[in-house]
Design a protein around this motif. Structure first.
Motif, mmCIF file in Angstrom:
data_model
loop_
_atom_site.group_PDB
_atom_site.id
_atom_site.type_symbol
_atom_site.label_atom_id
_atom_site.label_comp_id
_atom_site.label_asym_id
_atom_site.label_seq_id
_atom_site.Cartn_x
_atom_site.Cartn_y
_atom_site.Cartn_z
ATOM 1 N N ASP A 1 0.726 -1.099 -0.158
ATOM 2 C CA ASP A 1 -0.075 0.018 0.099
ATOM 3 C C ASP A 1 0.946 1.260 -0.132
ATOM 4 O O ASP A 1 1.508 1.350 0.890
ATOM 5 C CB ASP A 1 -0.983 -0.185 1.128
ATOM 6 N N GLU B 1 1.318 0.719 9.410
ATOM 7 C CA GLU B 1 -0.002 0.648 8.730
ATOM 8 C C GLU B 1 0.117 0.148 7.219
ATOM 9 O O GLU B 1 -0.762 -0.732 6.967
ATOM 10 C CB GLU B 1 -1.052 1.648 9.020
ATOM 11 N N ARG B 2 1.104 0.583 6.531
ATOM 12 C CA ARG B 2 1.335 0.130 5.222
ATOM 13 C C ARG B 2 2.147 -0.880 4.840
ATOM 14 O O ARG B 2 2.290 -1.085 3.962
ATOM 15 C CB ARG B 2 1.835 1.479 4.462
ATOM 16 N N PRO C 1 0.033 -5.052 7.250
ATOM 17 C CA PRO C 1 -0.513 -5.942 6.198
ATOM 18 C C PRO C 1 0.192 -7.347 5.907
ATOM 19 O O PRO C 1 -0.562 -8.321 5.623
ATOM 20 C CB PRO C 1 -0.259 -5.143 5.051
ATOM 21 N N ARG D 1 -0.456 -9.982 8.825
ATOM 22 C CA ARG D 1 -1.994 -10.756 8.400
ATOM 23 C C ARG D 1 -1.871 -11.752 7.586
ATOM 24 O O ARG D 1 -2.493 -12.766 7.568
ATOM 25 C CB ARG D 1 -3.044 -9.476 8.003
ATOM 26 N N GLU D 2 -0.638 -11.769 6.752
ATOM 27 C CA GLU D 2 -0.443 -12.869 5.636
ATOM 28 C C GLU D 2 0.676 -13.846 6.196
ATOM 29 O O GLU D 2 0.819 -14.736 5.299
ATOM 30 C CB GLU D 2 0.008 -12.149 4.427
ATOM 31 N N HIS E 1 9.751 -5.235 8.400
ATOM 32 C CA HIS E 1 9.242 -5.492 7.235
ATOM 33 C C HIS E 1 9.706 -6.490 6.301
ATOM 34 O O HIS E 1 9.045 -7.399 5.930
ATOM 35 C CB HIS E 1 8.813 -3.884 6.538
#
Length: 261
Positions: free
Chosen positions: A111, A124-125, A129, A132-133, A234
């Motif tokens: 995102d 958040e970006r 995300p 969650r995967e 990340h």
């Protein structure tokens, strides 16, 4: 164009060396039509305004053609030159966090929407995300979420958006003509320490020289070394998503270091 050599595949895309009608060697990446290659080309052109990248010769949804980069072994001078270039690239900045094109890392979407500050953008970006995967145990998920909640405290002094590569592991730096050339970006406006932490995560030849020259060109904020695991959350989550639980231990070690800051 004729094709001279098969180079294998990467993330479901075919890699080849080609030769144009005028004799120039090129690198060709092709596969199913999607936004991935167009996004990569946009990132290369943006970074190329201030850094060494391969020339984008053609960019279509199903094919990306780049000028061929003839590789060599890096020496001390090349490492220092790369460090200074990286600092100048970061300092060139971005209009906002994120980017105006769709984001991808490997084939995974990211995102690129804006956020009010870097801690919010990163949490958040980028981190949540992929969390969650990642199919991690609930206890691990809870620890990562605690680390994300701490981002405003541990992110360091606020800085304007830097122009970053976004996936700067050692394999995405080619050494040619006495300098480092950037390939395969996930380029966006982000935090400059993110690129440096990625170089540290998987190692880079003569990294000490790169960092020394970088800091001479543009000093880093105090505490940057302690913040390295923050910026590695990340990419480690990306590796868990792509390659499975083999990277879980490294991820959770980084999480624990963030929670101890």
């Amino acid at each position: 164009m004729r094709f001279a050599e098969e180079l294998g595949t990467s993330h479901g895309r075919r890699l080849r060396r080609g030769v144009l009608d005028d004799g120039r060697a090129v690198f060709v990446k092709s596969g199913p039509a999607s936004e991935v290659l167009v996004s990569e080309a946009a990132g290369l052109r943006w970074l190329g305004e201030v850094a060494a990248v391969p020339e984008v010769i053609e960019a279509e949804p199903d094919r990306l053609v780049l000028a061929w980069v003839r590789e060599e072994r890096p020496d001390r001078a090349a490492a220092e030159r790369f460090g200074r270039m990286l600092a100048r690239m970061h300092r060139a900045g971005a209009e906002r966090f994120g980017a105006p094109w769709p984001g991808f890392i490997a084939e995974l979407p990211m995102d690129n929407a804006d956020a009010p500050d870097w801690a919010t953008f990163y949490g958040e970006r980028r981190v949540l995300p992929f969390l969650r995967e990642a199919r991690l145990p609930a206890s691990d998920v809870a620890l990562v979420e605690r680390a994300v909640a701490r981002l405003p405290e541990v992110a360091g002094p606020a800085e304007p958006p830097a122009r970053i590569h976004g996936d700067l592991w050692s394999g995405n730096v080619l050494w040619s003509c006495g300098q480092g050339v950037l390939i395969d970006p996930a380029a966006h406006g982000g935090h400059r320490e993110t690129d440096l932490a990625m170089l540290d995560l998987f190692g880079l030849p003569r990294l000490d020289r790169v960092l020394g020259a970088y800091r001479e060109e543009w000093p880093l904020a105090e505490g940057w070394r302690e913040r390295v695991p923050v910026h590695q959350l990340h990419p480690l989550l990306v590796h868990v998503v792509l390659y499975g639980g083999g990277y879980r231990d490294s991820l959770m070690a980084a999480v624990r270091r963030v929670l101890s800051l």
